[in-house]
Design a protein around this motif. Structure first.
Motif, PDB file in Angstrom:
ATOM      1  N   PRO A 179       0.803  -1.230   0.000  1.00 20.55           N
ATOM      2  CA  PRO A 179       0.000   0.000   0.000  1.00 20.55           C
ATOM      3  C   PRO A 179       0.832   1.274   0.000  1.00 20.55           C
ATOM      4  N   ASP A 180       2.077   1.188   0.462  1.00 27.52           N
ATOM      5  CA  ASP A 180       2.919   2.376   0.521  1.00 27.52           C
ATOM      6  C   ASP A 180       3.598   2.686  -0.812  1.00 27.52           C
ATOM      7  N   THR A 181       3.415   1.828  -1.807  1.00 28.92           N
ATOM      8  CA  THR A 181       4.102   1.987  -3.076  1.00 28.92           C
ATOM      9  C   THR A 181       3.135   2.415  -4.176  1.00 28.92           C
ATOM     10  N   PHE A 182       3.539   3.434  -4.949  1.00 26.94           N
ATOM     11  CA  PHE A 182       2.763   3.881  -6.099  1.00 26.94           C
ATOM     12  C   PHE A 182       3.153   3.044  -7.304  1.00 26.94           C
ATOM     13  N   ASN A 183       2.167   2.466  -7.986  1.00 23.67           N
ATOM     14  CA  ASN A 183       2.439   1.612  -9.137  1.00 23.67           C
ATOM     15  C   ASN A 183       1.797   2.194 -10.392  1.00 23.67           C
ATOM     16  N   MET A 184       2.495   2.090 -11.528  1.00 21.22           N
ATOM     17  CA  MET A 184       1.991   2.593 -12.807  1.00 21.22           C
ATOM     18  C   MET A 184       2.510   1.721 -13.939  1.00 21.22           C
ATOM     19  N   VAL A 185       1.700   1.606 -14.997  1.00 24.29           N
ATOM     20  CA  VAL A 185       2.098   0.881 -16.193  1.00 24.29           C
ATOM     21  C   VAL A 185       2.488   1.887 -17.271  1.00 24.29           C
ATOM     22  N   ILE A 186       3.614   1.642 -17.947  1.00 22.96           N
ATOM     23  CA  ILE A 186       4.082   2.486 -19.045  1.00 22.96           C
ATOM     24  C   ILE A 186       4.088   1.657 -20.326  1.00 22.96           C
ATOM     25  N   GLY A 187       3.339   2.123 -21.329  1.00 26.01           N
ATOM     26  CA  GLY A 187       3.315   1.447 -22.623  1.00 26.01           C
ATOM     27  C   GLY A 187       4.151   2.211 -23.635  1.00 26.01           C
ATOM     28  N   THR A 188       5.268   1.650 -24.048  1.00 25.47           N
ATOM     29  CA  THR A 188       6.167   2.324 -24.986  1.00 25.47           C
ATOM     30  C   THR A 188       5.789   2.009 -26.434  1.00 25.47           C
ATOM     31  N   HIS A 189       6.438   2.721 -27.368  1.00 24.54           N
ATOM     32  CA  HIS A 189       6.187   2.556 -28.807  1.00 24.54           C
ATOM     33  C   HIS A 189       4.716   2.793 -29.143  1.00 24.54           C
ATOM     34  N   ALA A 190       4.125   3.788 -28.488  1.00 25.68           N
ATOM     35  CA  ALA A 190       2.719   4.114 -28.736  1.00 25.68           C
ATOM     36  C   ALA A 190       2.515   4.679 -30.133  1.00 25.68           C
ATOM     37  N   ASP A 191       3.610   5.070 -30.790  1.00 26.83           N
ATOM     38  CA  ASP A 191       3.513   5.650 -32.127  1.00 26.83           C
ATOM     39  C   ASP A 191       3.573   4.608 -33.242  1.00 26.83           C
ATOM     40  N   CYS A 192       3.758   3.337 -32.895  1.00 28.29           N
ATOM     41  CA  CYS A 192       3.900   2.319 -33.938  1.00 28.29           C
ATOM     42  C   CYS A 192       2.589   2.143 -34.697  1.00 28.29           C
ATOM     43  N   SER A 193       2.675   1.917 -35.983  1.00 26.78           N
ATOM     44  CA  SER A 193       1.482   1.834 -36.835  1.00 26.78           C
ATOM     45  C   SER A 193       0.732   0.521 -36.669  1.00 26.78           C
ATOM     46  N   ASN A 194       1.445  -0.537 -36.338  1.00 25.57           N
ATOM     47  CA  ASN A 194       0.817  -1.852 -36.174  1.00 25.57           C
ATOM     48  C   ASN A 194       0.878  -2.287 -34.714  1.00 25.57           C
ATOM     49  N   ARG A 195       0.007  -1.717 -33.917  1.00 25.78           N
ATOM     50  CA  ARG A 195      -0.014  -2.059 -32.497  1.00 25.78           C
ATOM     51  C   ARG A 195      -0.472  -3.501 -32.286  1.00 25.78           C
ATOM     52  N   GLU A 196       0.184  -4.164 -31.348  1.00 21.85           N
ATOM     53  CA  GLU A 196      -0.184  -5.531 -30.991  1.00 21.85           C
ATOM     54  C   GLU A 196      -1.006  -5.573 -29.706  1.00 21.85           C
ATOM     55  N   VAL A 197      -1.258  -4.391 -29.134  1.00 19.16           N
ATOM     56  CA  VAL A 197      -2.076  -4.276 -27.929  1.00 19.16           C
ATOM     57  C   VAL A 197      -3.118  -3.192 -28.190  1.00 19.16           C
ATOM     58  N   SER A 198      -4.385  -3.494 -27.967  1.00 21.05           N
ATOM     59  CA  SER A 198      -5.458  -2.543 -28.248  1.00 21.05           C
ATOM     60  C   SER A 198      -5.745  -1.662 -27.037  1.00 21.05           C
TER      61      SER A 198
END
Length: 239
Positions: A179-198
């Motif tokens: 609970p004392d730790t802040f967690n976040m997800v970072i998705g890189t290569h958001a500019d790629c034309s053929n994303r494999e994650v929607s």
């Protein structure tokens, strides 16, 4: 960057209060004067763990808020590139595995929303190579014990890095997040034309795990020195 093996690592710090900053303040003359302390020849200076810039205007000293962030994710997803982007450095064209723990000190002046105070935020970024993390058992406990937040990385162009994210959560956080730790997800290569994650998958993941996700694009761009919110034209994440 410096190797964290040369720095002293203490016990888990007491929980530090979260804060909200005023984004538009970055365009004021006060902000610009403080940002100038970070620059040398129109580029962001690098500071070691024992170094710090001199923030002072008209005899006024500014308090420093310290936060340490632990960066984890599959090799090659862009952890080190994100650090380079934040520091206004050129993004490496060739991927090289991060050896051990690479630490970077990032300073940024901000105004707090709550009480209108101007402070200096010091982010200490711990970038850990995937192979080193799995090879040496002592690295993960040390990083978890000493951190204020954990950034989990995946790449929009690498489906496997996305599919292994839940497993990464479990291995890093255990059965329950601290609970004392802040967690976040970072998705890189958001500019790629053929994303494999929607985007739908990402939104569902955020709801399920009750976590914030931030898409980024770590690419070398032209400098835009006229933009007062970006001191060297590169020291920002492009969303």
């Amino acid at each position: 960057m410096e190797n964290a093996g040369s720095s002293k690592v203490g016990s888990r710090p007491a929980r530090r209060e979260a804060f909200v900053v005023q984004r538009d303040w970055q365009k004021t003359s006060e902000a610009r004067g403080l940002i100038n302390a970070l620059l040398g020849r129109n580029k962001r200076k690098s500071f070691g763990l024992l170094e710090k810039p001199q923030f002072e205007q008209g005899g006024k000293m500014y308090p420093v808020l310290f936060r340490r962030l632990f960066l984890v994710g599959k090799s090659g997803v862009g952890k080190t590139s994100t650090v380079h982007k934040l520091m206004g450095r050129d993004i490496p064209c060739v991927h090289e595995e991060t050896l051990g723990i690479q630490t970077t000190a990032l300073y940024w002046p901000v105004m707090l929303e709550a009480d209108q105070r101007t402070v200096i935020v010091k982010l200490e970024l711990w970038d850990v190579g995937e192979r080193m993390l799995s090879r040496f058992d002592h690295i993960l406990p040390t990083c978890k014990q000493s951190t204020d937040g954990i950034l989990f990385f995946f790449s929009y162009s690498d489906r496997h890095s996305w599919e292994t994210l839940p497993q990464l959560f479990t291995s890093i956080l255990g059965a329950l997040p601290t609970p004392d730790t802040f967690n976040m997800v970072i998705g890189t290569h958001a500019d790629c034309s053929n994303r494999e994650v929607s985007e739908r998958e990402l939104e569902r993941f955020q709801r399920q795990h009750k976590i914030i996700a931030l898409p980024t694009s770590n690419v070398n761009t032209k400098r835009h020195a006229a933009d007062p919110s970006v001191p060297d034209g590169r020291a920002a994440i492009e969303v």
